[in-house]
Design an enzyme around this catalytic site. Structure first.
Site, PDB file in Angstrom:
ATOM      1  CE  LYS A 257      -2.412   3.515   1.951  1.00 52.47           C
ATOM      2  NZ  LYS A 257      -1.855   4.773   2.521  1.00 52.47           N
ATOM      3  CG  ASP A 273      -7.066   2.118 -15.538  1.00 55.89           C
ATOM      4  OD1 ASP A 273      -7.304   2.229 -14.322  1.00 55.89           O
ATOM      5  OD2 ASP A 273      -7.763   1.427 -16.310  1.00 55.89           O
TER       6      ASP A 273
END
Length: 418
Positions: A257, A273
């Site tokens: 993360k 994206d």
């Protein structure tokens, strides 16, 4: 019928009027929406009402393959860009990040079911692979003229009745999603006509044919802390923490993360994206059967060595890149990189982010830096004016209590002292 039926057909003004009536928006609410509407947003998505901004800041002098880059990063998390700049500073103490991108292909998949004869299918694909490539390329001849297009057909048997016909495509400077989907659907239509039952035809975002490798070597002495912790000790602690990320999926999830804090911010700012990149990197992190950290750190002699390998498919043309002025500006800030260079830059951002996070974790802890940067956001949240902001931030950091109640009391105290 839904009361929202046909909302997308309304003009922007009509949409604003409808939602204002439905949700009892004040004149200020309506003015906010109008101020944040634009034609580009209305062309990008359906049911558009306004553009939701993400703060964009700069990562300076990221040394990648012998050249320094300024990298725009779009993120709402306060500490991300500060940490990335700290990591980049440490990286510059060595020769910077070295990258290698051997190939860059995207995978389209034609998924077949109810296959009566797997051997017969294998023979058919082998005999017709050249034809299937030609069919794919005929669906998008312009990409072939630019040197790209379908390059290979690979058959993947899933079980006794199911298989995937994979079409590997070179999308050149684009990320290639629409391109690959169009080419894959053309192959699917041919296979239907040949008697095979097609479930779907769609790209895969797990781009294992577009792996970028990145490595950085950092002199351990630059890792020393202000409170006297030796660089050699910090390096060993980082290597140990990295090993834990390979052994514990719980630790690896948090580490990745943090790694993606930097990567996603750079990807978003470049107009690419973020969901595709996230999905690919998380899937790749689990390729061994256990979810693991995406970066490995080790100590070699007097250097801390970081390595990563990532399935990273980006673009420098197509999609939002060609129509959003902010994205075009961000590419100019990076020096209008090629798609290969952009991929290397993004991988290097991840290394800088991961390095800074691990160094903080194994020394002072992650909260010290987080809380220092949260103070500014908290000051704004409780109503500090631009003139009060610096004093508020400094006082919050000095007192060490960064919470809403403390911030409100401090703001009252500052205003009372005027």
């Amino acid at each position: 019928m839904s009361k929202w039926s046909g909302f997308y057909k309304l003009s922007l003004q009509e949409r604003l009027s409808k939602i204002s009536n439905e949700f009892d928006f004040s004149p200020d609410d309506q003015a906010f929406l109008v101020a944040h509407q634009d034609l580009i947003g209305d062309t990008q998505i359906e049911n558009y009402v306004y553009s939701f901004g993400v703060p964009t800041g700069l990562l300076f002098d990221l040394l990648v393959d012998g050249k320094k880059y300024v990298v725009p990063m779009a993120t709402e998390e306060p500490s991300v860009i500060a940490a990335a700049n700290n990591g980049a500073r440490l990286i510059r103490a060595g020769e910077g990040v070295q990258t290698e991108l051997k190939q860059r292909l995207m995978r389209g998949q034609v998924i077949l079911t109810n296959i009566a004869d797997q051997a017969g299918l294998a023979d058919y694909i082998t005999e017709h692979s050249t034809q299937l490539i030609e069919i794919a390329n005929a669906a998008k001849p312009s990409i072939v003229q630019r040197g790209g297009g379908a390059k290979e057909i690979i058959l993947e048997q899933l079980d006794d009745q199911r298989a995937i016909v994979n079409v590997l495509v070179d999308p050149k400077a684009a990320m290639g999603a629409n391109l690959v989907n169009t080419m894959t659907e053309a192959v699917a239509e041919h296979l239907r006509n040949a008697g095979y039952q097609v479930v779907m035809a769609i790209l895969s975002n797990l781009t294992t044919e577009a792996l970028i490798q990145a490595q950085v070597r950092i002199p351990v002495n630059v890792l020393a802390t202000k409170d006297g912790l030796a660089g050699e000790v910090v390096a060993q602690r980082i290597a140990e923490a990295s090993l834990i990320e390979q052994l514990s999926a719980y630790r690896a999830t948090t580490a990745n993360k943090g790694f993606l804090n930097g990567i996603e911010a750079a990807v978003l700012a470049s107009g690419n994206d973020t969901r595709s990149v996230n999905a690919a990197l998380h899937a790749y992190a689990a390729r061994s059967g256990q979810y693991q950290g995406l970066v490995k750190w080790s100590v070699s002699a007097d250097e801390l060595v970081g390595v990563t390998e990532l399935p990273l498919m980006l673009g420098v043309v197509g999609g939002s890149i060609g129509i959003v002025p902010a994205v075009q500006l961000n590419h100019r800030i990076m020096g209008s990189p090629t798609v290969e260079r952009l991929t290397g830059i993004v991988a290097a951002v991840g290394l800088a982010q991961n390095l800074a996070a691990l160094r903080a974790l194994v020394t002072s802890g992650i909260q010290a830096g987080h809380m220092a940067l949260q103070a500014k956001s908290l000051a704004v949240q409780v109503g500090a004016t631009p003139d009060e902001l610096q004093r508020m931030t400094e006082r919050l950091n000095q007192q060490g209590k960064v919470d809403e109640a403390s911030a409100k009391l401090l703001l009252e105290e500052i205003r009372g002292g005027k």
